[in-house]
Design a protein around this motif. Sequence first.
Motif, PDB file in Angstrom:
ATOM      1  N   VAL A  92       0.862  -1.183   0.000  1.00  0.00           N
ATOM      2  CA  VAL A  92       0.000   0.000   0.000  1.00  0.00           C
ATOM      3  C   VAL A  92       0.897   1.231   0.000  1.00  0.00           C
ATOM      4  CG1 VAL A  92      -1.766   1.322   1.232  1.00  0.00           C
ATOM      5  CG2 VAL A  92      -1.838  -1.197   1.251  1.00  0.00           C
ATOM      6  N   VAL A  93       0.746   2.071  -1.009  1.00  0.00           N
ATOM      7  CA  VAL A  93       1.423   3.369  -1.042  1.00  0.00           C
ATOM      8  C   VAL A  93       0.337   4.411  -0.862  1.00  0.00           C
ATOM      9  CG1 VAL A  93       2.800   4.987  -2.393  1.00  0.00           C
ATOM     10  CG2 VAL A  93       3.262   2.532  -2.548  1.00  0.00           C
ATOM     11  N   VAL A  94       0.406   5.180   0.227  1.00  0.00           N
ATOM     12  CA  VAL A  94      -0.682   6.118   0.542  1.00  0.00           C
ATOM     13  C   VAL A  94      -0.140   7.525   0.760  1.00  0.00           C
ATOM     14  CG1 VAL A  94      -0.627   5.391   2.987  1.00  0.00           C
ATOM     15  CG2 VAL A  94      -2.632   6.582   2.091  1.00  0.00           C
ATOM     16  N   ASN A  95      -0.782   8.467   0.074  1.00  0.00           N
ATOM     17  CA  ASN A  95      -0.491   9.884   0.273  1.00  0.00           C
ATOM     18  C   ASN A  95      -1.187  10.325   1.561  1.00  0.00           C
ATOM     19  OD1 ASN A  95      -0.050  12.639   0.031  1.00  0.00           O
ATOM     20  ND2 ASN A  95      -1.417  12.918  -1.710  1.00  0.00           N
ATOM     21  N   THR A  96      -0.442  10.905   2.494  1.00  0.00           N
ATOM     22  CA  THR A  96      -1.012  11.284   3.795  1.00  0.00           C
ATOM     23  C   THR A  96      -1.721  12.632   3.755  1.00  0.00           C
ATOM     24  OG1 THR A  96       1.108  12.257   4.477  1.00  0.00           O
ATOM     25  CG2 THR A  96       0.689   9.943   5.096  1.00  0.00           C
ATOM     26  N   ALA A 153       6.809   6.414  -6.476  1.00  0.00           N
ATOM     27  CA  ALA A 153       6.791   5.479  -5.345  1.00  0.00           C
ATOM     28  C   ALA A 153       6.354   4.089  -5.801  1.00  0.00           C
ATOM     29  CB  ALA A 153       5.867   6.010  -4.248  1.00  0.00           C
ATOM     30  N   ALA A 154       5.346   4.043  -6.674  1.00  0.00           N
ATOM     31  CA  ALA A 154       4.870   2.749  -7.179  1.00  0.00           C
ATOM     32  C   ALA A 154       5.977   2.013  -7.931  1.00  0.00           C
ATOM     33  CB  ALA A 154       3.659   2.956  -8.098  1.00  0.00           C
ATOM     34  N   ALA A 155       6.748   2.764  -8.720  1.00  0.00           N
ATOM     35  CA  ALA A 155       7.804   2.159  -9.538  1.00  0.00           C
ATOM     36  C   ALA A 155       8.909   1.538  -8.694  1.00  0.00           C
ATOM     37  CB  ALA A 155       8.399   3.210 -10.478  1.00  0.00           C
ATOM     38  N   ALA A 156       9.013   1.972  -7.423  1.00  0.00           N
ATOM     39  CA  ALA A 156      10.052   1.448  -6.531  1.00  0.00           C
ATOM     40  C   ALA A 156       9.612   0.201  -5.766  1.00  0.00           C
ATOM     41  CB  ALA A 156      10.466   2.542  -5.538  1.00  0.00           C
ATOM     42  N   ILE A 157       8.355  -0.162  -5.883  1.00  0.00           N
ATOM     43  CA  ILE A 157       7.834  -1.319  -5.144  1.00  0.00           C
ATOM     44  C   ILE A 157       8.448  -2.611  -5.681  1.00  0.00           C
ATOM     45  CG2 ILE A 157       5.733  -2.692  -4.747  1.00  0.00           C
ATOM     46  CD1 ILE A 157       5.848  -0.185  -3.022  1.00  0.00           C
ATOM     47  N   PRO A 158       8.940  -3.485  -4.796  1.00  0.00           N
ATOM     48  CA  PRO A 158       9.476  -4.773  -5.262  1.00  0.00           C
ATOM     49  C   PRO A 158       8.434  -5.552  -6.066  1.00  0.00           C
ATOM     50  CG  PRO A 158      10.000  -4.422  -2.940  1.00  0.00           C
ATOM     51  CD  PRO A 158       9.055  -3.324  -3.336  1.00  0.00           C
ATOM     52  N   GLY A 159       8.857  -6.054  -7.214  1.00  0.00           N
ATOM     53  CA  GLY A 159       7.945  -6.834  -8.043  1.00  0.00           C
ATOM     54  C   GLY A 159       7.114  -6.020  -9.008  1.00  0.00           C
ATOM     55  N   ALA A 186       9.592  15.238  -9.333  1.00  0.00           N
ATOM     56  CA  ALA A 186       8.597  14.669  -8.422  1.00  0.00           C
ATOM     57  C   ALA A 186       8.644  13.141  -8.448  1.00  0.00           C
ATOM     58  CB  ALA A 186       7.200  15.165  -8.819  1.00  0.00           C
ATOM     59  N   PHE A 187       8.734  12.577  -9.647  1.00  0.00           N
ATOM     60  CA  PHE A 187       8.828  11.121  -9.809  1.00  0.00           C
ATOM     61  C   PHE A 187      10.049  10.577  -9.066  1.00  0.00           C
ATOM     62  CE2 PHE A 187      10.532   7.423 -12.021  1.00  0.00           C
ATOM     63  CZ  PHE A 187       9.428   6.611 -12.179  1.00  0.00           C
ATOM     64  N   GLU A 188      11.203  11.200  -9.269  1.00  0.00           N
ATOM     65  CA  GLU A 188      12.443  10.740  -8.630  1.00  0.00           C
ATOM     66  C   GLU A 188      12.350  10.824  -7.112  1.00  0.00           C
ATOM     67  OE1 GLU A 188      14.861   9.160  -9.883  1.00  0.00           O
ATOM     68  OE2 GLU A 188      14.877   9.615 -12.027  1.00  0.00           O
ATOM     69  N   CYS A 194      10.205   6.004  -1.427  1.00  0.00           N
ATOM     70  CA  CYS A 194       9.713   4.635  -1.283  1.00  0.00           C
ATOM     71  C   CYS A 194      10.857   3.660  -1.041  1.00  0.00           C
ATOM     72  CB  CYS A 194       8.913   4.249  -2.521  1.00  0.00           C
ATOM     73  SG  CYS A 194       8.083   2.650  -2.374  1.00  0.00           S
ATOM     74  N   LEU A 195      11.922   3.772  -1.825  1.00  0.00           N
ATOM     75  CA  LEU A 195      13.084   2.886  -1.631  1.00  0.00           C
ATOM     76  C   LEU A 195      13.627   2.976  -0.208  1.00  0.00           C
ATOM     77  CD1 LEU A 195      15.432   3.027  -4.749  1.00  0.00           C
ATOM     78  CD2 LEU A 195      14.005   1.135  -3.984  1.00  0.00           C
ATOM     79  N   GLN A 196      13.674   4.186   0.328  1.00  0.00           N
ATOM     80  CA  GLN A 196      14.233   4.396   1.667  1.00  0.00           C
ATOM     81  C   GLN A 196      13.316   3.879   2.774  1.00  0.00           C
ATOM     82  OE1 GLN A 196      14.861   8.643   1.553  1.00  0.00           O
ATOM     83  NE2 GLN A 196      16.906   8.452   0.654  1.00  0.00           N
ATOM     84  N   ASN A 197      12.040   3.679   2.448  1.00  0.00           N
ATOM     85  CA  ASN A 197      11.063   3.309   3.485  1.00  0.00           C
ATOM     86  C   ASN A 197      10.474   1.915   3.311  1.00  0.00           C
ATOM     87  OD1 ASN A 197      10.455   5.845   5.337  1.00  0.00           O
ATOM     88  ND2 ASN A 197      10.874   6.582   3.274  1.00  0.00           N
ATOM     89  N   LEU A 198      11.034   1.138   2.414  1.00  0.00           N
ATOM     90  CA  LEU A 198      10.571  -0.246   2.234  1.00  0.00           C
ATOM     91  C   LEU A 198      10.971  -1.096   3.437  1.00  0.00           C
ATOM     92  CD1 LEU A 198      11.288  -0.820  -1.543  1.00  0.00           C
ATOM     93  CD2 LEU A 198       9.056  -0.895  -0.438  1.00  0.00           C
TER      94      LEU A 198
END
Length: 198
Positions: A92-96, A153-159, A186-188, A194-198
């Motif tokens: 789950v990737v969620v914007n707060t 963030a989605a692009a950094a998700i494993p799989g 913004a994408f980067e 995301c990579l840092q918080n997996l």
Amino acid sequence: MNPYNIYISGVGGQGIIKTSVIMGEAAMQSGLSVVVGEIHGMSQRGGVVSTQMKIGDSHSPLIEEGKTDLLLAFEPLEALRAMNMINEDSYVVVNTSTIYPFNIRQSEHHYPELSTMLDELESQTKKVIALDGDGIAKSAGHILAVNMVMLGAAAAIPGFPVDKETIIKSMQDNLPEKSIPINLKAFEEGFKFCLQNL
């Protein structure tokens, strides 16, 4: 390949449709089959918007309850509404950043606390990445780039089935040329967070 199921939820005006287009075209550029479900709600009026996407071999875009691989939620309450779509292995990737729906503003019901909503999501899966998408977009140059923060963030998700470079190519093909530098930043930033918080 078995389909990779993506459920995108949020509010009209957040760029969800554009995100789906970029994702879908990137998948096709990678030689993958894509089916996309209907977008629901009043997308022009701040209403609820959701997209279902399957990347891989599938004839129907509709995702069964509990079968989502990635829930990409542009707004926390919309993540909560889509909670029936996830399982313990879902990401789950969620914007707060919150957007108060009309029906809550005009009723006695209160918008839930962010911590309560995140706790609910984490009770279903431990793979929750919460990020201030609006804040990251503003620091990249424009709040409207929030959808590219979420896409990063989605692009950094494993799989995730499409590589970063192909998504960037699809961004360049689908976004106005003058907006590309801000959207790439913004994408980067979303990808890095995301990579840092997996």
